[in-house]
Design an enzyme around this catalytic site. Structure first.
Site, mmCIF file in Angstrom:
data_model
loop_
_atom_site.group_PDB
_atom_site.id
_atom_site.type_symbol
_atom_site.label_atom_id
_atom_site.label_comp_id
_atom_site.label_asym_id
_atom_site.label_seq_id
_atom_site.Cartn_x
_atom_site.Cartn_y
_atom_site.Cartn_z
ATOM 1 N N TYR A 47 0.840 -1.206 0.000
ATOM 2 C CA TYR A 47 0.000 0.000 0.000
ATOM 3 C C TYR A 47 0.877 1.259 0.000
ATOM 4 O O TYR A 47 0.688 2.148 -0.831
ATOM 5 C CB TYR A 47 -0.912 -0.043 1.224
ATOM 6 N N ASN B 94 -6.520 9.689 8.147
ATOM 7 C CA ASN B 94 -7.695 8.890 8.555
ATOM 8 C C ASN B 94 -8.999 9.661 8.419
ATOM 9 O O ASN B 94 -9.149 10.736 8.993
ATOM 10 C CB ASN B 94 -7.567 8.457 10.025
ATOM 11 N N ARG C 48 -11.152 -0.793 9.505
ATOM 12 C CA ARG C 48 -10.517 0.386 10.105
ATOM 13 C C ARG C 48 -11.198 0.680 11.441
ATOM 14 O O ARG C 48 -12.344 0.259 11.655
ATOM 15 C CB ARG C 48 -10.580 1.556 9.127
ATOM 16 N N VAL C 49 -10.498 1.400 12.307
ATOM 17 C CA VAL C 49 -10.895 1.395 13.721
ATOM 18 C C VAL C 49 -12.319 1.896 13.979
ATOM 19 O O VAL C 49 -13.062 1.264 14.756
ATOM 20 C CB VAL C 49 -9.834 2.118 14.592
ATOM 21 N N ARG D 182 0.564 9.656 13.502
ATOM 22 C CA ARG D 182 0.769 10.484 12.295
ATOM 23 C C ARG D 182 -0.009 11.757 12.482
ATOM 24 O O ARG D 182 -1.103 11.730 13.052
ATOM 25 C CB ARG D 182 0.275 9.774 11.033
ATOM 26 N N PHE E 75 -15.182 -0.462 15.635
ATOM 27 C CA PHE E 75 -15.797 -0.192 16.948
ATOM 28 C C PHE E 75 -17.324 -0.138 16.820
ATOM 29 O O PHE E 75 -18.053 -0.678 17.648
ATOM 30 C CB PHE E 75 -15.289 1.133 17.522
HETATM 31 N N1 LIG Z 1 -10.567 6.303 4.307
HETATM 32 C C1 LIG Z 1 -9.383 6.723 4.692
HETATM 33 O O1 LIG Z 1 -9.190 7.008 5.883
HETATM 34 C C2 LIG Z 1 -8.268 6.899 3.686
HETATM 35 C C3 LIG Z 1 -7.016 7.309 4.174
HETATM 36 C C4 LIG Z 1 -5.977 7.477 3.263
HETATM 37 C C5 LIG Z 1 -6.180 7.292 1.905
HETATM 38 N N2 LIG Z 1 -7.391 6.889 1.462
HETATM 39 C C6 LIG Z 1 -7.541 6.681 0.007
HETATM 40 O O2 LIG Z 1 -8.782 7.167 -0.449
HETATM 41 C C7 LIG Z 1 -9.292 6.328 -1.497
HETATM 42 C C8 LIG Z 1 -10.672 5.824 -1.125
HETATM 43 O O3 LIG Z 1 -10.563 5.082 0.089
HETATM 44 P P1 LIG Z 1 -11.821 4.462 0.843
HETATM 45 O O4 LIG Z 1 -11.601 4.673 2.277
HETATM 46 O O5 LIG Z 1 -13.059 4.922 0.208
HETATM 47 O O6 LIG Z 1 -11.554 2.910 0.547
HETATM 48 P P2 LIG Z 1 -12.539 1.838 -0.107
HETATM 49 O O7 LIG Z 1 -11.805 0.543 -0.072
HETATM 50 O O8 LIG Z 1 -13.876 1.903 0.529
HETATM 51 O O9 LIG Z 1 -12.646 2.359 -1.612
HETATM 52 C C9 LIG Z 1 -11.722 2.047 -2.633
HETATM 53 C C10 LIG Z 1 -12.528 1.549 -3.817
HETATM 54 O O10 LIG Z 1 -11.644 1.238 -4.907
HETATM 55 C C11 LIG Z 1 -12.118 0.050 -5.530
HETATM 56 N N3 LIG Z 1 -11.003 -0.566 -6.255
HETATM 57 C C12 LIG Z 1 -9.837 -1.044 -5.746
HETATM 58 N N4 LIG Z 1 -9.044 -1.523 -6.715
HETATM 59 C C13 LIG Z 1 -9.719 -1.341 -7.879
HETATM 60 C C14 LIG Z 1 -9.421 -1.636 -9.234
HETATM 61 N N5 LIG Z 1 -8.261 -2.216 -9.600
HETATM 62 N N6 LIG Z 1 -10.340 -1.313 -10.183
HETATM 63 C C15 LIG Z 1 -11.514 -0.731 -9.856
HETATM 64 N N7 LIG Z 1 -11.849 -0.413 -8.562
HETATM 65 C C16 LIG Z 1 -10.955 -0.732 -7.602
HETATM 66 C C17 LIG Z 1 -12.614 -0.795 -4.366
HETATM 67 O O11 LIG Z 1 -13.477 -1.847 -4.744
HETATM 68 C C18 LIG Z 1 -13.299 0.263 -3.500
HETATM 69 O O12 LIG Z 1 -14.664 0.414 -3.853
HETATM 70 C C19 LIG Z 1 -8.272 5.208 -1.681
HETATM 71 O O13 LIG Z 1 -7.409 5.561 -2.736
HETATM 72 C C20 LIG Z 1 -7.512 5.201 -0.363
HETATM 73 O O14 LIG Z 1 -6.220 4.722 -0.544
HETATM 74 C C21 LIG Z 1 -8.446 6.672 2.327
#
Ligand SMILES: NC(=O)c1ccc[n+]([C@@H]2O[C@H](COP(=O)([O-])OP(=O)(O)OC[C@H]3O[C@@H](n4cnc5c(N)ncnc54)[C@H](O)[C@@H]3O)[C@@H](O)[C@H]2O)c1
Length: 316
Positions: A151, A180, A192-193, A282, A197
């Protein structure tokens, strides 16, 4: 505007699509449901200005790839990436291929349709940081062969690839490092936390805290994050990177007790073994996003109460 959102079935993606539709845009969503939820797409599909393609962005099938290439999007929000600490090993290959081949495929669409692109990177690019708070120029402390590397290094590679497209092909792309985030539409299987919870509360089970629970985190409400994402898309500099998150720290143990208090529950806290690769803290340095005019509006108590009221209609 005509807008493409990758990762539309995910937690942040589905909230983002809702906001974009409310503003009167036509939105195309792409997702392969690897960590997203069909329920989110079912809800969004009630809007006639939303069209969905089920596809893996790192392996776009010819027909859908052609369709996407023909669309000429004004903007692309590239969020697709498998997430979740328990998936670091099981979905390692998919994380790396989505962040490399997937990001390249989306960059090609942006280049051909001359569309603006925003990529959601992560605070994970800072790894286990030695500098506090982390500003955008801090290079981080990442173990490139550690358990979290698919990641962390995946996101770092995507950032590098995007920056190359900005420099070589002049595309208008921006990077947001998301810290987060929590809020409505987090999947029940999300480990995730905060969703963990709340799911434990729902099932009347003790809230499980890793180790002594003194590790600190910050939590930003998804609506605040999305306002920041819109500001960066509209006003952010080409090729620039922006941290978005909360700068108010809370320990995981205090978070558990806070959730118990606001849900008026008498559930207990249970300490369990802490994963070795878990980081201690962080903290985002936020002056760049503040300069664009961003400020978070929803405090943790308010944001958590909204989810608890929604998820637990009868308070436990
Ligand atoms: N939620 C957080 O706290 C957080 C923190 C840091 C970064 N992010 C980033 O924000 C973005 C959204 O995160 P989220 O929390 O909604 O996560 P999530 O897992 O709910 O959403 C990510 C989506 O991407 C889709 N996906 C993954 N690989 C794919 C592929 N190859 N082709 C098509 N779809 C694909 C998944 O099915 C999912 O629906 C991500 O890039 C994540 O890395 C989120």
């Amino acid at each position: 505007m005509k807008i493409l959102v990758t990762g539309a079935a995910g937690f942040i993606g589905s909230n983002l699509v809702e906001h974009l539709l409310e503003k009167g845009n036509f939105v195309y969503g792409v997702d392969n449901f690897i960590t997203g939820s069909r329920k989110n797409i079912k809800r969004l599909s009630k809007n006639q200005n939303f069209e969905f393609f089920e596809n893996d962005i790192s392996n776009l099938d010819d027909q859908k790839s052609e369709l996407l290439h023909d669309q000429k999007f004004d903007q692309i929000y590239h969020l697709a990436c498998p997430t979740g600490v328990p998936n670091l090993v099981t979905l390692a290959e998919e994380m790396l291929s989505t962040c490399s081949i997937g990001t390249k495929n989306i960059l090609e669409i942006a280049k051909e349709s001359n569309s603006m692109l925003l990529f959601t990177s992560s605070s994970e690019v800072y790894g286990d940081p030695k500098e506090f708070p982390q500003n955008e120029s801090y290079g981080g402390n990442v173990d490139q062969v550690g358990v979290r590397s698919p990641y962390e290094e995946g996101k770092r590679f995507s950032e590098s690839l995007i920056t190359m497209y900005v420099r070589k092909y002049g595309i208008d792309a921006k990077i947001v490092r998301v810290f987060n985030t929590y809020g409505q539409n987090m999947s029940k299987s999300d480990m995730r936390v905060i969703p963990r919870f709340i799911h434990q509360l729902e099932q009347d089970k003790p809230l499980t805290v890793h180790g002594d629970g003194l590790q600190k985190r910050t939590f930003c409400h998804v609506d605040d994050l999305i306002n920041g994402i819109f500001l960066v898309m509209d006003k952010g500099g080409k090729g620039e990177v922006y941290n978005i998150g909360s700068n108010k720290e809370i320990t995981i143990k205090d978070l558990a007790y806070f959730i118990i208090k606001i849900s008026e529950s008498n559930i207990k806290v249970k300490h369990i073994e802490r994963p070795k690769h878990d980081h201690q803290a962080r903290l985002p340095y936020l002056s760049k996003i503040f300069q664009l005019g961003w400020s978070p509006k929803i405090n943790l108590g308010e944001g958590l109460s909204k989810i608890i009221d929604y998820e637990l209609p009868v308070k436990v």
